[in-house]
Scaffold this motif. Structure first.
Motif, mmCIF file in Angstrom:
data_model
loop_
_atom_site.group_PDB
_atom_site.id
_atom_site.type_symbol
_atom_site.label_atom_id
_atom_site.label_comp_id
_atom_site.label_asym_id
_atom_site.label_seq_id
_atom_site.Cartn_x
_atom_site.Cartn_y
_atom_site.Cartn_z
ATOM 1 N N LEU A 243 6.934 6.498 -0.101
ATOM 2 C CA LEU A 243 6.596 5.634 1.026
ATOM 3 C C LEU A 243 7.187 4.232 0.870
ATOM 4 O O LEU A 243 6.781 3.303 1.568
ATOM 5 N N ALA A 244 8.148 4.094 -0.041
ATOM 6 C CA ALA A 244 8.683 2.757 -0.330
ATOM 7 C C ALA A 244 9.301 2.116 0.907
ATOM 8 O O ALA A 244 9.230 0.908 1.093
ATOM 9 N N ASN A 245 9.902 2.930 1.753
ATOM 10 C CA ASN A 245 10.567 2.370 2.929
ATOM 11 C C ASN A 245 9.730 2.483 4.190
ATOM 12 O O ASN A 245 10.233 2.371 5.294
ATOM 13 N N SER A 246 8.447 2.709 4.006
ATOM 14 C CA SER A 246 7.585 2.869 5.182
ATOM 15 C C SER A 246 7.006 1.551 5.665
ATOM 16 O O SER A 246 6.226 1.527 6.611
ATOM 17 N N ASN A 247 7.403 0.458 5.013
ATOM 18 C CA ASN A 247 6.967 -0.868 5.454
ATOM 19 C C ASN A 247 5.446 -0.974 5.568
ATOM 20 O O ASN A 247 4.903 -1.364 6.596
ATOM 21 N N ILE A 248 4.782 -0.582 4.488
ATOM 22 C CA ILE A 248 3.317 -0.599 4.466
ATOM 23 C C ILE A 248 2.808 -2.034 4.274
ATOM 24 O O ILE A 248 3.263 -2.729 3.382
ATOM 25 N N ASN A 249 1.881 -2.456 5.132
ATOM 26 C CA ASN A 249 1.263 -3.780 4.997
ATOM 27 C C ASN A 249 -0.089 -3.670 4.305
ATOM 28 O O ASN A 249 -0.781 -2.684 4.469
ATOM 29 N N ILE A 250 -0.432 -4.713 3.567
ATOM 30 C CA ILE A 250 -1.755 -4.785 2.946
ATOM 31 C C ILE A 250 -2.592 -5.774 3.757
ATOM 32 O O ILE A 250 -2.157 -6.897 3.994
ATOM 33 N N VAL A 251 -3.766 -5.356 4.175
ATOM 34 C CA VAL A 251 -4.648 -6.232 4.938
ATOM 35 C C VAL A 251 -5.951 -6.403 4.165
ATOM 36 O O VAL A 251 -6.588 -5.409 3.798
ATOM 37 N N LEU A 252 -6.337 -7.662 3.912
ATOM 38 C CA LEU A 252 -7.568 -7.937 3.172
ATOM 39 C C LEU A 252 -8.713 -8.167 4.147
ATOM 40 O O LEU A 252 -8.609 -9.004 5.041
ATOM 41 N N VAL A 253 -9.785 -7.424 3.953
ATOM 42 C CA VAL A 253 -10.957 -7.560 4.812
ATOM 43 C C VAL A 253 -12.047 -8.271 4.020
ATOM 44 O O VAL A 253 -12.379 -7.861 2.908
ATOM 45 N N ASN A 254 -12.570 -9.345 4.585
ATOM 46 C CA ASN A 254 -13.584 -10.131 3.896
ATOM 47 C C ASN A 254 -14.941 -9.462 4.032
ATOM 48 O O ASN A 254 -15.700 -9.740 4.950
ATOM 49 N N ASP A 255 -15.214 -8.538 3.123
ATOM 50 C CA ASP A 255 -16.451 -7.760 3.184
ATOM 51 C C ASP A 255 -16.843 -7.410 1.754
ATOM 52 O O ASP A 255 -16.021 -6.895 1.002
ATOM 53 N N PRO A 256 -18.095 -7.693 1.365
ATOM 54 C CA PRO A 256 -18.498 -7.462 -0.031
ATOM 55 C C PRO A 256 -18.677 -5.983 -0.370
ATOM 56 O O PRO A 256 -18.788 -5.646 -1.550
ATOM 57 N N ALA A 257 -18.721 -5.120 0.622
ATOM 58 C CA ALA A 257 -18.875 -3.684 0.330
ATOM 59 C C ALA A 257 -17.581 -3.123 -0.252
ATOM 60 O O ALA A 257 -16.507 -3.685 -0.051
ATOM 61 N N PHE A 258 -17.703 -2.017 -0.954
ATOM 62 C CA PHE A 258 -16.526 -1.347 -1.516
ATOM 63 C C PHE A 258 -15.915 -0.484 -0.429
ATOM 64 O O PHE A 258 -16.534 0.462 0.057
ATOM 65 N N ASN A 259 -14.699 -0.824 -0.036
ATOM 66 C CA ASN A 259 -14.014 0.020 0.936
ATOM 67 C C ASN A 259 -12.509 -0.206 0.871
ATOM 68 O O ASN A 259 -12.049 -1.296 0.515
ATOM 69 N N ALA A 260 -11.793 0.830 1.176
ATOM 70 C CA ALA A 260 -10.341 0.772 1.311
ATOM 71 C C ALA A 260 -9.960 1.927 2.201
ATOM 72 O O ALA A 260 -10.553 2.989 2.116
ATOM 73 N N PHE A 261 -9.042 1.681 3.109
ATOM 74 C CA PHE A 261 -8.601 2.804 3.935
ATOM 75 C C PHE A 261 -7.210 2.503 4.466
ATOM 76 O O PHE A 261 -6.733 1.369 4.427
ATOM 77 N N VAL A 262 -6.609 3.543 4.922
ATOM 78 C CA VAL A 262 -5.235 3.443 5.375
ATOM 79 C C VAL A 262 -5.197 3.831 6.831
ATOM 80 O O VAL A 262 -5.875 4.758 7.245
ATOM 81 N N ALA A 263 -4.450 3.068 7.602
ATOM 82 C CA ALA A 263 -4.285 3.429 9.004
ATOM 83 C C ALA A 263 -2.874 3.057 9.400
ATOM 84 O O ALA A 263 -2.495 1.898 9.311
ATOM 85 N N GLY A 264 -2.126 4.030 9.814
ATOM 86 C CA GLY A 264 -0.745 3.784 10.177
ATOM 87 C C GLY A 264 -0.008 3.204 8.987
ATOM 88 O O GLY A 264 -0.029 3.761 7.896
ATOM 89 N N ARG A 265 0.609 2.043 9.185
ATOM 90 C CA ARG A 265 1.359 1.425 8.109
ATOM 91 C C ARG A 265 0.540 0.365 7.390
ATOM 92 O O ARG A 265 1.086 -0.483 6.704
ATOM 93 N N ARG A 266 -0.758 0.384 7.577
ATOM 94 C CA ARG A 266 -1.576 -0.651 6.967
ATOM 95 C C ARG A 266 -2.568 -0.068 5.961
ATOM 96 O O ARG A 266 -3.219 0.925 6.237
ATOM 97 N N ILE A 267 -2.647 -0.732 4.810
ATOM 98 C CA ILE A 267 -3.701 -0.419 3.855
ATOM 99 C C ILE A 267 -4.727 -1.547 3.961
ATOM 100 O O ILE A 267 -4.403 -2.707 3.740
ATOM 101 N N PHE A 268 -5.931 -1.197 4.347
ATOM 102 C CA PHE A 268 -7.010 -2.167 4.437
ATOM 103 C C PHE A 268 -7.804 -2.093 3.146
ATOM 104 O O PHE A 268 -8.160 -0.998 2.700
ATOM 105 N N ILE A 269 -8.066 -3.247 2.569
ATOM 106 C CA ILE A 269 -8.852 -3.238 1.325
ATOM 107 C C ILE A 269 -9.852 -4.384 1.367
ATOM 108 O O ILE A 269 -9.496 -5.511 1.690
ATOM 109 N N ASN A 270 -11.110 -4.052 1.107
ATOM 110 C CA ASN A 270 -12.157 -5.072 1.154
ATOM 111 C C ASN A 270 -12.077 -5.988 -0.058
ATOM 112 O O ASN A 270 -11.771 -5.522 -1.168
ATOM 113 N N THR A 271 -12.420 -7.249 0.146
ATOM 114 C CA THR A 271 -12.518 -8.160 -0.992
ATOM 115 C C THR A 271 -13.571 -7.641 -1.982
ATOM 116 O O THR A 271 -13.444 -7.848 -3.182
#
Ligand SMILES: [Zn+2]
Length: 467
Positions: free
Chosen positions: A65-93
């Motif tokens: 997936l190196a050329n898939s232009n994946i973005n990392i998005v930080l979500v300000n939330d104390p809960a443990f969570n991470a998920f992927v949607a489209g080209r974005r990886i969402f990861i909770n603080t």
């Protein structure tokens, strides 16, 4: 435990230097009151984004997936969570703060990469492919709302916003974000493959999943969203354990340099979201280390004496002269001390040293020039903010500073266009069109600005209607 005061400071910092929004529909964004803009707790931070991207890069490469232009998005939330949607990886603080080692975060990223590579959750990804930028995040955090919006006749983001007010139920979220048991097993196996290919241990991933399994048995314990979307039956953990132990890398640990960056990130999140006490607790085993000193300097900047914060930061810079984020902190302190010209110097150093070439730092530098306010500085502000936006096209706050700089320079047409872009990337398409039309009237037909304005005017907001 969360102090509202420190959180609001965190968000204040975020809205000033970064783009940050809290989840609630109908809150005005910018001077025109964008009714459609949803507030989403996104944190923009050059240091944390760069680190998580460094964690993800080898894994994504191993996953093809190196050329898939994946973005990392930080979500300000104390809960443990991470998920992927489209080209974005969402990861909770919360995930970053909970994880004691880089390897734990890397394990989670490897598992999520397994879901992407496996093509899981196509339904969600299809939905998201039609949504735009910040709206994507709002829709995901209120995933139930998206379902409600999809079923309604209303077009555009207003529908999602209305849904967030009433929907967002855990059941809907579970069905949208949850995986099938077979997909979990596939993602686990893929994750092990990526970790092996990159010479890393699966110990962190195992630890995370084991923690969830034991948390399940505690009645009344808070259930983290990650646990809900990734069910952990005993057999799955057992399989994972076998696979993890089979790897020759099982006993490998993260490099000291990476662990230090991880500790500095954790302490930063702790200070900004939970205050100094939380940061001290986090580092009680290494209270004199660089990460602890970093946390102390940041806490002093946020809650204490600015002169003391500055001398603590200068000492940090002495220890790591090439650490861009120490210079960034120095800039933050000087901005708060109303020394914009000196702040600009520190931010310029941060921009120069930043190995990740974040768009955030030039935008901060531009903001400092904006505060200096002389015609010369305003021109520099335009240059720097544009540079930041070139790197980070969706940084809505950047457009606000750009509009402000153009406005102070008397360039109303470009100010209107920047405002239009800011609304556009916030998902407030109606407001974007209004400003694009205003800008166009003052621009030569066919000029680059005119053409950009036309693009915004022609843009059709994604429909929430089912085909
Ligand atoms: Zn999973």
């Amino acid at each position: 435990m969360q102090s509202n005061n420190s959180l609001s400071r965190f968000l204040a910092r975020s809205t000033r230097a970064f783009a940050a929004f809290a989840l609630s529909a109908g809150v005005a964004l910018g001077s025109t009151g964008a009714a459609h803009a949803q507030r989403v707790p996104i944190v923009r931070d050059a240091e944390i984004e760069a680190l998580v991207r460094d964690y993800a890069r080898p894994i994504l490469k191993a996953a093809g997936l190196a050329n898939s232009n994946i973005n990392i998005v930080l979500v300000n939330d104390p809960a443990f969570n991470a998920f992927v949607a489209g080209r974005r990886i969402f990861i909770n603080t919360g995930t970053l703060m909970t994880s004691e080692t880089p390897n734990e975060v890397i394990g989670v990223l490897a598992h999520e990469a397994g879901h992407i590579a496996g093509g899981h959750q196509e339904r969600l990804r299809d939905q998201l492919a039609r949504a735009q930028t910040m709206a994507i995040v709002a829709a995901l955090l209120g995933a139930g709302a998206m379902v409600a919006g999809a079923a309604s006749d209303t077009n555009g983001l207003g529908a999602a916003g209305a849904g967030i007010m009433t929907g967002g139920s855990e059941m809907a979220r579970r069905s949208l974000l949850g995986y099938q048991r077979s997909e979990e097993a596939t993602a686990d196996r893929s994750a092990i493959t990526y970790l092996n290919a990159t010479g890393q241990s699966a110990q962190g991933m195992l630890k995370t999943f084991q923690r969830f399994q034991s948390a399940l048995s505690l009645s009344g314990a808070r259930v983290d969203p990650y646990q809900v979307s990734h069910p952990m039956p005993r057999e799955r953990i057992a399989n994972l354990e076998t696979l993890a132990h089979q790897s020759p890398n099982f006993g490998k640990t993260d490099s000291e340099a990476l662990q230090l960056r991880h500790d500095m990130m954790r302490v930063k999140i702790a200070v900004y979201t939970q205050g100094q006490a939380a940061a001290s607790r986090l580092l009680r085993n290494n209270a004199s280390g660089l990460a602890a000193r970093y946390g102390d300097a940041q806490a002093t900047y946020l809650f204490g004496d600015l002169r003391s914060a500055l001398s603590k930061t200068d000492a940090l810079i002495k220890s790591q002269p090439k650490n861009a984020y120490f210079h960034e902190l120095r800039g933050d302190i000087l901005m708060k001390s109303n020394k914009a010209a000196a702040a600009a110097e520190s931010y310029a150093t941060a921009v120069r040293l930043d190995p990740a070439k974040s768009g955030i730092l030039p935008i901060q530098l531009g903001q400092a020039y904006l505060a200096v306010g002389t015609p010369d500085a305003l021109k520099k502000a335009v240059i720097e903010v544009r540079k930041g936006l070139d790197r980070d096209r969706e940084n809505a706050a950047g457009y606000r500073y750009l509009a402000q700089a153009y406005g102070m320079l008397g360039d109303v047409a470009d100010a209107d266009l920047a405002t239009a872009d800011g609304h556009y990337y916030s998902g407030a398409y109606q407001d974007a069109k209004i400003f694009a039309m205003r800008a166009q009237m003052k621009m030569p037909r066919g000029s680059p600005g005119w053409v950009r304005a036309q693009d915004i005017i022609n843009y059709k907001a994604p429909s929430k209607k089912k085909k």
